[in-house]
Design an enzyme around this catalytic site. Structure first.
Site, PDB file in Angstrom:
ATOM      1  N   LYS A   1     -80.070 -85.089 -21.757  1.00 28.32           N
ATOM      2  CA  LYS A   1     -80.472 -83.895 -22.499  1.00 28.32           C
ATOM      3  C   LYS A   1     -80.238 -82.640 -21.660  1.00 28.32           C
ATOM      4  O   LYS A   1     -79.890 -82.720 -20.475  1.00 28.32           O
ATOM      5  CB  LYS A   1     -81.951 -84.005 -22.887  1.00 28.32           C
ATOM      6  CG  LYS A   1     -82.907 -84.114 -21.705  1.00 28.32           C
ATOM      7  CD  LYS A   1     -84.332 -84.288 -22.167  1.00 28.32           C
ATOM      8  CE  LYS A   1     -85.277 -84.397 -20.962  1.00 28.32           C
ATOM      9  NZ  LYS A   1     -86.693 -84.477 -21.364  1.00 28.32           N
TER      10      LYS A   1
ATOM     11  N   TYR B   1     -83.562 -54.793  -3.053  1.00 26.58           N
ATOM     12  CA  TYR B   1     -84.548 -54.056  -3.844  1.00 26.58           C
ATOM     13  C   TYR B   1     -85.939 -54.156  -3.227  1.00 26.58           C
ATOM     14  O   TYR B   1     -86.354 -55.208  -2.743  1.00 26.58           O
ATOM     15  CB  TYR B   1     -84.602 -54.614  -5.269  1.00 26.58           C
ATOM     16  CG  TYR B   1     -83.392 -54.284  -6.104  1.00 26.58           C
ATOM     17  CD1 TYR B   1     -83.097 -52.970  -6.459  1.00 26.58           C
ATOM     18  CD2 TYR B   1     -82.536 -55.289  -6.544  1.00 26.58           C
ATOM     19  CE1 TYR B   1     -81.990 -52.662  -7.232  1.00 26.58           C
ATOM     20  CE2 TYR B   1     -81.429 -54.994  -7.319  1.00 26.58           C
ATOM     21  CZ  TYR B   1     -81.168 -53.672  -7.656  1.00 26.58           C
ATOM     22  OH  TYR B   1     -80.059 -53.372  -8.425  1.00 26.58           O
TER      23      TYR B   1
END
Length: 357
Positions: free
Chosen positions: A35, A253
């Site tokens: 899956k 950042y």
């Protein structure tokens, strides 16, 4: 020319891990769980690689099962979430899919339709997500008795199989064994990946190895390599800039990391836009030039910074392993406060998958 950021998929490692699952399953057969696009590895390539070894595949939903048929494969496919609409039952019958029914609404669709594929039924033994409770299960089976032979198997799912200190798995196994004992004609399935590594754990007729096929650990406190698994995905990029930060300079950042001495630094062309976890902070390992290095500062959308102090000869163009053979995906996941499952399934479509044997 495209970026050199790729996910290299080793299909022989995948087969090795499947064979290990079969060994640890004892007398049970192992349905390969593919899956979520083969846990991020590509469902087409994964199923083709296992086609001659796996007797059955398991997916979450119908569209994943159809993707297997699109490869020309005719294996039985178990749909772990069952069907999401009544009309899906006809597709299951036509394609040879085996839905796992877990709710009364799905039973009602089955009973109202002349189109009836082979099914599994899910028992809720304590996971408390999907499945019929022990108290209602006999009534469900009785309602299906006129459809003789339609119920192929019974299954449940473990909540704490990864934790060997918990007794929840044994309790769930006992509940399931008691219920399934009344239906000897049905095959049984309980075993997720973690259950394969629990001593004396009953796996009945079918186990369901998932994450272990891809080399990540299903167990608390143990790495994939310690369990005998091989990494299937190697996430790689390259250095696109190298410079030396002076003491007092920051990178990224928020200036979340500041050099306390002159520090050689590299910028790697990968970030959370590629599926690398943004919350992997300073200290998360990577690999370049035959040495382990560490991330510094915040991960950006397309880039991240690494400390090259231990690899002073590193230069632009050098390959960087983010996880794979030298840095375990579970190790990176722990640094990011998550699990290897999320990292593998989260690698985005802009990262090419390159397959090899």
């Amino acid at each position: 020319m495209p970026r050199n950021t790729v996910a290299k998929i080793n299909l022989e490692a995948l087969r090795h891990n499947y064979r290990l699952a079969c060994e640890r399953a004892g007398g049970a057969q192992a349905m390969a769980v593919v899956k979520a696009d083969g846990y991020g590895h590509g469902i087409a390539a994964v199923t083709q690689a296992l086609a001659t070894e796996a007797g059955c595949f398991a997916v979450a939903c119908l569209e994943e099962a159809l993707a297997i048929r699109a490869q020309g494969l005719t294996h039985p496919v178990v749909l772990l979430q069952g069907v999401h609409a009544r009309k899906d039952l006809a597709v299951c019958l036509q394609e040879g899919f085996e839905p796992v029914l877990h709710s009364q609404s799905q039973i009602d669709w089955l009973m109202a339709d002349a189109v009836r594929p082979m099914i599994w039924l899910k028992v809720n033994t304590g996971m408390n997500r999907l499945g019929f409770s022990p108290g209602e299960f006999a009534a469900v089976m009785a309602s299906l008795r006129p459809m003789q032979g339609i119920v192929k198997g019974l299954m449940t799912h473990f909540a704490c199989a990864d934790d060997t200190a918990s007794d929840a798995t044994q309790l769930q196994t006992n509940v399931f064994r008691d219920i399934a004992g009344a239906y000897p004609d049905c095959v049984r399935s309980v075993g997720n990946s973690a259950a394969h590594f629990r001593d004396n754990q009953a796996l009945f007729e079918w186990s369901r190895p998932g994450i272990m096929l891809y080399g990540a650990s299903p167990m608390l406190g143990a790495s994939g390599s310690e369990l005998g698994l091989r990494p299937v995905m190697k996430l790689e990029s390259e250095l696109i800039a190298v410079r030396t930060l002076a003491a007092g300079e920051s990178v990224g950042y928020g200036e979340s990391w500041t050099a306390d001495k002159p520090t050689p630094m590299g910028i790697v062309a990968i970030g959370y836009g590629d599926g690398y976890p943004r919350h992997a902070g300073t200290g998360t390992p990577a690999w370049v030039g035959g040495r382990r290095i560490r991330l510094i500062g915040r991960v950006s959308m397309d880039m991240l910074a690494v400390d090259l102090s231990d690899v002073p000869t590193a230069q632009v163009g050098d390959r960087v392993e983010l996880w794979g053979d030298h840095v375990g995906v579970d190790e990176v996941a722990a640094c990011a406060g998550t699990i290897g499952y999320e990292l593998l399934t989260g690698v985005t479509a802009r990262v090419p998958r390159l397959y090899s044997e």
